[in-house]
Motif scaffolding. Structure first.
Motif, PDB file in Angstrom:
ATOM      1  N   ILE A 113       0.851  -1.176   0.000  1.00 25.43           N
ATOM      2  CA  ILE A 113       0.000   0.000   0.000  1.00 25.43           C
ATOM      3  C   ILE A 113       0.890   1.230   0.000  1.00 25.43           C
ATOM      4  O   ILE A 113       2.042   1.187   0.480  1.00 25.43           O
ATOM      5  CB  ILE A 113      -0.935  -0.005   1.225  1.00 25.43           C
ATOM      6  CG1 ILE A 113      -1.993   1.082   1.118  1.00 25.43           C
ATOM      7  CG2 ILE A 113      -0.157   0.109   2.513  1.00 25.43           C
ATOM      8  CD1 ILE A 113      -3.081   0.994   2.203  1.00 25.43           C
ATOM      9  N   ASN A 114       0.395   2.345  -0.521  1.00 26.70           N
ATOM     10  CA  ASN A 114       1.215   3.556  -0.544  1.00 26.70           C
ATOM     11  C   ASN A 114       1.328   4.129   0.863  1.00 26.70           C
ATOM     12  O   ASN A 114       0.453   3.942   1.724  1.00 26.70           O
ATOM     13  CB  ASN A 114       0.645   4.589  -1.522  1.00 26.70           C
ATOM     14  CG  ASN A 114      -0.725   5.067  -1.124  1.00 26.70           C
ATOM     15  OD1 ASN A 114      -0.888   5.721  -0.107  1.00 26.70           O
ATOM     16  ND2 ASN A 114      -1.725   4.742  -1.935  1.00 26.70           N
ATOM     17  N   GLU A 115       2.411   4.832   1.097  1.00 30.17           N
ATOM     18  CA  GLU A 115       2.721   5.306   2.439  1.00 30.17           C
ATOM     19  C   GLU A 115       1.669   6.272   2.967  1.00 30.17           C
ATOM     20  O   GLU A 115       1.398   6.327   4.164  1.00 30.17           O
ATOM     21  CB  GLU A 115       4.099   5.978   2.434  1.00 30.17           C
ATOM     22  CG  GLU A 115       4.658   6.207   3.823  1.00 30.17           C
ATOM     23  CD  GLU A 115       6.120   6.633   3.791  1.00 30.17           C
ATOM     24  OE1 GLU A 115       6.757   6.620   4.850  1.00 30.17           O
ATOM     25  OE2 GLU A 115       6.612   6.972   2.687  1.00 30.17           O
ATOM     26  N   GLY A 116       0.983   7.012   2.094  1.00 31.28           N
ATOM     27  CA  GLY A 116      -0.014   7.946   2.539  1.00 31.28           C
ATOM     28  C   GLY A 116      -1.256   7.288   3.096  1.00 31.28           C
ATOM     29  O   GLY A 116      -1.961   7.866   3.937  1.00 31.28           O
ATOM     30  N   SER A 117      -1.576   6.076   2.659  1.00 29.85           N
ATOM     31  CA  SER A 117      -2.771   5.369   3.135  1.00 29.85           C
ATOM     32  C   SER A 117      -2.459   4.379   4.255  1.00 29.85           C
ATOM     33  O   SER A 117      -3.373   3.779   4.835  1.00 29.85           O
ATOM     34  CB  SER A 117      -3.435   4.621   1.969  1.00 29.85           C
ATOM     35  OG  SER A 117      -3.797   5.502   0.938  1.00 29.85           O
ATOM     36  N   TYR A 118      -1.171   4.181   4.506  1.00 35.14           N
ATOM     37  CA  TYR A 118      -0.782   3.164   5.483  1.00 35.14           C
ATOM     38  C   TYR A 118      -1.351   3.462   6.875  1.00 35.14           C
ATOM     39  O   TYR A 118      -1.889   2.590   7.555  1.00 35.14           O
ATOM     40  CB  TYR A 118       0.746   3.067   5.533  1.00 35.14           C
ATOM     41  CG  TYR A 118       1.252   2.182   6.651  1.00 35.14           C
ATOM     42  CD1 TYR A 118       1.127   0.799   6.580  1.00 35.14           C
ATOM     43  CD2 TYR A 118       1.848   2.747   7.783  1.00 35.14           C
ATOM     44  CE1 TYR A 118       1.595  -0.003   7.599  1.00 35.14           C
ATOM     45  CE2 TYR A 118       2.311   1.948   8.819  1.00 35.14           C
ATOM     46  CZ  TYR A 118       2.176   0.571   8.722  1.00 35.14           C
ATOM     47  OH  TYR A 118       2.632  -0.222   9.735  1.00 35.14           O
ATOM     48  N   GLY A 119      -1.257   4.702   7.329  1.00 34.74           N
ATOM     49  CA  GLY A 119      -1.740   5.051   8.670  1.00 34.74           C
ATOM     50  C   GLY A 119      -3.227   4.797   8.825  1.00 34.74           C
ATOM     51  O   GLY A 119      -3.689   4.269   9.859  1.00 34.74           O
ATOM     52  N   GLY A 121     -11.618  -3.162  -0.738  1.00 34.90           N
ATOM     53  CA  GLY A 121     -12.676  -2.244  -1.155  1.00 34.90           C
ATOM     54  C   GLY A 121     -12.495  -0.838  -0.616  1.00 34.90           C
ATOM     55  O   GLY A 121     -13.158   0.102  -1.100  1.00 34.90           O
ATOM     56  N   GLN A 122     -11.641  -0.628   0.388  1.00 34.03           N
ATOM     57  CA  GLN A 122     -11.511   0.685   1.018  1.00 34.03           C
ATOM     58  C   GLN A 122     -10.166   1.365   0.755  1.00 34.03           C
ATOM     59  O   GLN A 122     -10.062   2.584   0.887  1.00 34.03           O
ATOM     60  CB  GLN A 122     -11.715   0.542   2.544  1.00 34.03           C
ATOM     61  CG  GLN A 122     -13.103   0.043   2.935  1.00 34.03           C
ATOM     62  CD  GLN A 122     -13.263  -0.022   4.445  1.00 34.03           C
ATOM     63  OE1 GLN A 122     -12.790   0.856   5.156  1.00 34.03           O
ATOM     64  NE2 GLN A 122     -13.945  -1.051   4.931  1.00 34.03           N
ATOM     65  N   TYR A 123      -9.141   0.598   0.384  1.00 31.37           N
ATOM     66  CA  TYR A 123      -7.815   1.177   0.250  1.00 31.37           C
ATOM     67  C   TYR A 123      -7.157   0.719  -1.048  1.00 31.37           C
ATOM     68  O   TYR A 123      -7.385  -0.415  -1.519  1.00 31.37           O
ATOM     69  CB  TYR A 123      -6.932   0.768   1.444  1.00 31.37           C
ATOM     70  CG  TYR A 123      -7.487   1.234   2.773  1.00 31.37           C
ATOM     71  CD1 TYR A 123      -7.305   2.545   3.185  1.00 31.37           C
ATOM     72  CD2 TYR A 123      -8.205   0.363   3.578  1.00 31.37           C
ATOM     73  CE1 TYR A 123      -7.813   2.978   4.395  1.00 31.37           C
ATOM     74  CE2 TYR A 123      -8.723   0.791   4.792  1.00 31.37           C
ATOM     75  CZ  TYR A 123      -8.525   2.110   5.189  1.00 31.37           C
ATOM     76  OH  TYR A 123      -9.039   2.543   6.376  1.00 31.37           O
ATOM     77  N   PRO A 124      -6.316   1.577  -1.597  1.00 31.81           N
ATOM     78  CA  PRO A 124      -5.564   1.209  -2.829  1.00 31.81           C
ATOM     79  C   PRO A 124      -4.402   0.298  -2.471  1.00 31.81           C
ATOM     80  O   PRO A 124      -3.310   0.756  -2.119  1.00 31.81           O
ATOM     81  CB  PRO A 124      -5.090   2.557  -3.364  1.00 31.81           C
ATOM     82  CG  PRO A 124      -4.971   3.430  -2.146  1.00 31.81           C
ATOM     83  CD  PRO A 124      -6.057   2.985  -1.208  1.00 31.81           C
ATOM     84  N   LEU A 125      -4.617  -0.972  -2.516  1.00 35.20           N
ATOM     85  CA  LEU A 125      -3.573  -1.926  -2.111  1.00 35.20           C
ATOM     86  C   LEU A 125      -3.578  -3.118  -3.055  1.00 35.20           C
ATOM     87  O   LEU A 125      -4.539  -3.376  -3.786  1.00 35.20           O
ATOM     88  CB  LEU A 125      -3.783  -2.363  -0.658  1.00 35.20           C
ATOM     89  CG  LEU A 125      -5.124  -2.996  -0.276  1.00 35.20           C
ATOM     90  CD1 LEU A 125      -5.181  -4.477  -0.605  1.00 35.20           C
ATOM     91  CD2 LEU A 125      -5.391  -2.781   1.219  1.00 35.20           C
ATOM     92  N   GLU A 126      -2.483  -3.843  -3.021  1.00 32.52           N
ATOM     93  CA  GLU A 126      -2.343  -5.069  -3.794  1.00 32.52           C
ATOM     94  C   GLU A 126      -1.865  -6.170  -2.850  1.00 32.52           C
ATOM     95  O   GLU A 126      -1.029  -5.934  -1.968  1.00 32.52           O
ATOM     96  CB  GLU A 126      -1.339  -4.893  -4.939  1.00 32.52           C
ATOM     97  CG  GLU A 126      -1.768  -3.887  -6.004  1.00 32.52           C
ATOM     98  CD  GLU A 126      -2.974  -4.359  -6.793  1.00 32.52           C
ATOM     99  OE1 GLU A 126      -3.189  -5.591  -6.855  1.00 32.52           O
ATOM    100  OE2 GLU A 126      -3.704  -3.488  -7.318  1.00 32.52           O
ATOM    101  N   TYR A 127      -2.429  -7.372  -2.992  1.00 32.87           N
ATOM    102  CA  TYR A 127      -2.000  -8.507  -2.175  1.00 32.87           C
ATOM    103  C   TYR A 127      -0.867  -9.239  -2.854  1.00 32.87           C
ATOM    104  O   TYR A 127      -0.818  -9.366  -4.072  1.00 32.87           O
ATOM    105  CB  TYR A 127      -3.166  -9.466  -1.944  1.00 32.87           C
ATOM    106  CG  TYR A 127      -4.230  -8.889  -1.010  1.00 32.87           C
ATOM    107  CD1 TYR A 127      -3.983  -8.780   0.345  1.00 32.87           C
ATOM    108  CD2 TYR A 127      -5.451  -8.450  -1.520  1.00 32.87           C
ATOM    109  CE1 TYR A 127      -4.936  -8.243   1.195  1.00 32.87           C
ATOM    110  CE2 TYR A 127      -6.419  -7.916  -0.676  1.00 32.87           C
ATOM    111  CZ  TYR A 127      -6.153  -7.811   0.677  1.00 32.87           C
ATOM    112  OH  TYR A 127      -7.094  -7.275   1.512  1.00 32.87           O
ATOM    113  N   LYS A 128       0.031  -9.734  -2.039  1.00 36.24           N
ATOM    114  CA  LYS A 128       1.150 -10.515  -2.547  1.00 36.24           C
ATOM    115  C   LYS A 128       0.736 -11.974  -2.685  1.00 36.24           C
ATOM    116  O   LYS A 128      -0.062 -12.472  -1.918  1.00 36.24           O
ATOM    117  CB  LYS A 128       2.346 -10.411  -1.607  1.00 36.24           C
ATOM    118  CG  LYS A 128       2.959  -9.012  -1.533  1.00 36.24           C
ATOM    119  CD  LYS A 128       4.173  -9.031  -0.609  1.00 36.24           C
ATOM    120  CE  LYS A 128       4.830  -7.675  -0.538  1.00 36.24           C
ATOM    121  NZ  LYS A 128       6.023  -7.679   0.350  1.00 36.24           N
TER     122      LYS A 128
END
Length: 818
Positions: A742-748, A811-818
């Protein structure tokens, strides 16, 4: 309640008699029938033997002494004696030279007014087995059964079958069913798995005839059951109470009065139902059961004047009082040597009425009725009474008159399940619970699954809920066995939450914590003397706030406690007088106050710490206790740290606690060491030092005593959901990892959201890996643990929970699963 071990043996199978008395004491204690004392009879009196008086001559040098020749079979002993209640040929107890009596007297050969005396003929009092000190214990007059000549020279304890242990038990007010041999034997039968020998007359007997030729008037509102047995056979002056019965009554502290009265007293000890006997010739006109009138007077059987206060249940004739129902008889209808015809009464009186009427009067009957007697027992008691009259005196069969009989209330029914009982009593299987309840004569009706419908016996007034049944199972199963199992289960803990934990259980948690910190719990179901504590409670309780009992047992201690610390302090004084140098006590319970004629109750926790010196103790440091402006004593800091922990235990984790000096405090406390405890400006209690000039402290100059009291009610709604401890699951857990980028801005934001969307069965999660690359992308791995305390989880359902969790995050955050 006193119990003869020899008599108790007859109500259980033979193997019971082989249990040592010391082991029996432990069993009774486990059943809640606390043993207060054990008195061995004829213990150490092997040199007191059965002897026969051969001859009696007047002492040549003393008018009030006689010289007796006493035979022990193989020898004759000369004894000088002043008693005159025996003659030549009578059998008596003889203390041989060398015997040591219970009163400390050692028997030695001596000369009395010039005549030698080799021993002593004894009274019951001198042998420590009775209260009759008027004369020698004359076995011949005392109607001792058996061939005394065959046991001459033998120790009287074994020769007469009198060697025994008298066990006195202390009963709580709810266990009136154990004020009889059959009641105690029933408990032991269930506990030990032994068969109970119930006399056939006491099982189910009911024989009666209509009221005829008897002038009786009974108020149906006062007494549910009032039965009379008319003894049609005339009383004979030749009737004598058998020795075994008189001896049994005497062992229980009951004097032998008259054969008909003695039989009634013995039936009461055996069955628990009091019985009263009236001399018919002394009854003038109609026998009436009515309400007593204030100012009525009579003379009790003990010869003491009695004036009624009004409202008592009385039995009277047209001229006088005959009896205060269920409490005490009057001399006006007393059975004596001239009695020719009697009526025998067996009635049921309500406990509340007897408690009011018996205030200041202590009798065996009132003691039982006040605690509750089986309402179905009058029939069985009369049947048993008649059995003894027939076997002892040859009285022909008769029937009793039904003077009044109401339908008894239906026995209580408790609907529960073996599982519900098992949740409270960990250990016994359903089959064992069933056997225990059945042995205790509870009726069981099976329902669906493990559900049961339990019919409570009529003599168990105290059983109304499933928890009461669990207590019955626990007593018979053994508290020690339950504790062993729970101790094993509670060695390892893991966190859970306050969610769903009842207020009652939270108070137990507080008690457990204090016990683990070295405190002892004080349980004092007591009342206070207002004159003693009025000034000490001034800052919190005004004089018109004390709640006074309307029917106190003690005239001075007649007020409900408005605070708990006086009860704890009184216990401290008791322990201090017994030279206990270090005292740490607590008590939780209700306090009671009156506000404009309305009574209020609150939950409080009182604590007390006192040590004989002020050595430094390790304590949980917290700024509020070290920067409190004057509290320097280590006891106070140590105690304050525990209070801080208790408040946090109740969920007030991030709340500010502070202290405020009580400006107009109690003279009971030190003026500069008395503080209110504030939680976010809300007063939740106080902490104070008992004033050094208080009388108790002056007597023990080296003692320092600190007292605290917490008001629990406002603390039971915490701000946070604090973790507490519970036993671990016995089923395996399942662990899964989730890795994502996930990008650092959405991590928190993601980290703050994880706790909210975790699956319910996920008991813990942790961040096991985190890496930030040059482009600002964060790679993280969560490790999630799933567990169910009641079963094993399957891989399929864990995978479904994992996938649901992944979908929610995606569904809530811009992330990718490994």
């Amino acid at each position: 309640m006193k119990l003869s071990r020899n008599i108790l043996n007859t109500y259980l199978e033979e193997s019971f008699s082989k249990i040592p008395s010391q082991d029996l004491i432990e069993i009774l204690d486990q059943l809640g029938l606390a043993v207060a004392s054990v008195t061995p009879l004829f213990d150490g009196l092997e040199q007191v033997v059965v002897a026969q008086v051969s001859s009696i001559d007047q002492h040549p040098n003393a008018d009030r002494l006689r010289v007796c020749q006493v035979s022990t079979g193989d020898a004759t002993h000369q004894i000088v004696c002043g008693a005159t209640n025996f003659e030549s040929g009578d059998f008596v107890p003889l203390s041989l030279v060398g015997a040591l009596l219970p009163n400390g007297l050692k028997i030695e050969a001596s000369k009395i007014r010039g005549e030698s005396s080799s021993g002593m003929i004894c009274s019951q009092t001198e042998l420590g087995v009775g209260t009759d000190a008027k004369g020698i214990w004359n076995f011949s007059i005392d109607n001792v059964q058996g061939d005394l000549l065959s046991v001459i020279g033998q120790p009287i304890g074994s020769a007469l079958g009198l060697k025994d242990d008298i066990i006195e038990i202390e009963l709580t007010p709810n266990r009136g069913d154990c004020l009889s041999y059959l009641g105690v034997a029933r408990e032991l039968s269930a506990k030990l798995g032994l068969s109970l020998h119930t006399p056939i007359e006491c099982q189910d007997s009911k024989f009666e005839k209509p009221l005829k030729n008897m002038a009786i008037s009974i108020s149906e509102e006062l007494v549910p059951t009032f039965l009379l047995q008319v003894l049609e056979t005339p009383c004979s002056p030749d009737w004598q109470t058998p020795f075994w019965m008189r001896w049994a009554l005497q062992s229980h502290g009951i004097s032998s009065i008259h054969p008909l009265v003695d039989v009634g007293n013995w039936v009461m000890l055996e069955c628990g139902q009091p019985i009263h006997v009236y001399d018919v010739q002394k009854i003038a006109g109609t026998l009436t059961v009515r309400e007593g009138k204030a100012g009525e007077t009579g003379q009790t059987l003990m010869g003491e004047p009695l004036e009624l206060k009004g409202g008592e249940i009385v039995i009277a004739d047209d001229q006088k009082l005959l009896c205060v129902g269920g409490v005490i008889g009057m001399q006006a209808a007393e059975v004596d040597a001239q009695t020719h015809q009697v009526w025998i009464e067996a009635a049921h009186f309500e406990p509340v009425a007897i408690r009011k009427a018996s205030k200041g009067i202590v009798t065996e009957s009132a003691y039982r009725f006040a605690r509750g007697v089986d309402p179905t027992s009058p029939d069985r008691a009369l049947a048993r009474y008649f059995y003894y009259l027939k076997s002892l005196f040859g009285v022909e069969e008769t029937a009793h008159v039904t003077a009044l009989r109401h339908a008894h209330p239906e026995p209580a029914v408790v609907e529960t399940s073996y599982g519900a009982i098992g949740n409270l009593v960990r250990g016994p299987e359903s089959s064992e619970m069933q056997k225990i309840l059945t042995d205790l004569q509870f009726g069981l009706e099976a329902g669906e699954g493990d559900a049961i419908r339990v019919q409570v016996p009529p003599y168990r007034f105290d059983v109304a809920y499933s928890a009461d049944l669990a207590e019955e199972v626990a007593r018979s199963y053994g508290y020690d066995r339950i504790l062993d199992e729970q101790t094993v289960q509670s060695r390892i803990f893991q966190p859970t939450h306050w969610r769903g934990v009842s207020t009652h259980k939270r108070k137990f948690r507080l008690a457990d914590r204090l016990v683990s910190l070295g405190y002892q719990e004080n349980v004092h179901v007591g009342f206070l003397d207002q004159s003693e504590w009025r000034d000490a409670l001034v800052p919190w309780i005004s004089e018109n706030m004390w709640a006074e009992l309307s029917n106190p047992l003690n005239k001075k201690r007649r007020f409900m406690p408005p605070m708990l610390f006086p009860l704890v302090f009184e216990r401290f004084c008791w322990l201090r007088d017994r030279q206990m140098p270090v005292v740490k006590l607590f008590e939780t319970g209700k306090v009671f106050r009156k506000d404009n004629d309305q009574y209020q109750e609150e939950s409080h926790l009182a604590m007390l710490v006192s040590k004989s010196n002020h050595r430094t103790e390790s304590h949980f440091e917290h700024p509020v206790w070290e920067d409190s402006g004057g509290i320097e004593n280590s006891d106070a800091l140590w105690m304050g740290a525990h209070i801080q922990g208790l408040v946090e235990e109740l969920g007030w984790v991030q709340s500010q606690i502070s202290l405020k000096l009580i400006e107009q405090g109690s003279p009971f406390f030190h003026p500069l060491q008395s503080y209110e405890i504030l939680l976010e400006e809300m007063t939740i209690g106080f902490l104070a030092q008992v004033h050094p000039n208080h009388g108790t402290m002056r007597k023990a100059k080296r003692l320092s005593c600190f007292v605290a009291e917490l008001f629990l009610d406002p603390l039971m709604t915490p701000k946070s959901d604090l973790s507490v401890l519970q036993a671990p699951s016995t089923f395996p857990s399942v662990t899964r990892d989730v890795s994502l980028v996930i990008n650092e801005g959405s991590y928190g934001a993601l980290m703050a959201e994880v706790d909210r969307i975790l699956p319910e069965s996920c008991v813990s999660h942790q961040l096991v890996d985190r890496f930030v690359d040059e482009s600002g992308q964060v790679s993280v791995t969560f490790r999630m643990t799933y567990e169910d305390g009641a079963r094993s989880l399957s891989d399929e359902e864990v995978n479904q929970w994992q996938e649901h969790f992944r979908v929610l995050l995606k569904g809530q955050y811009p992330l990718e699963y490994k």
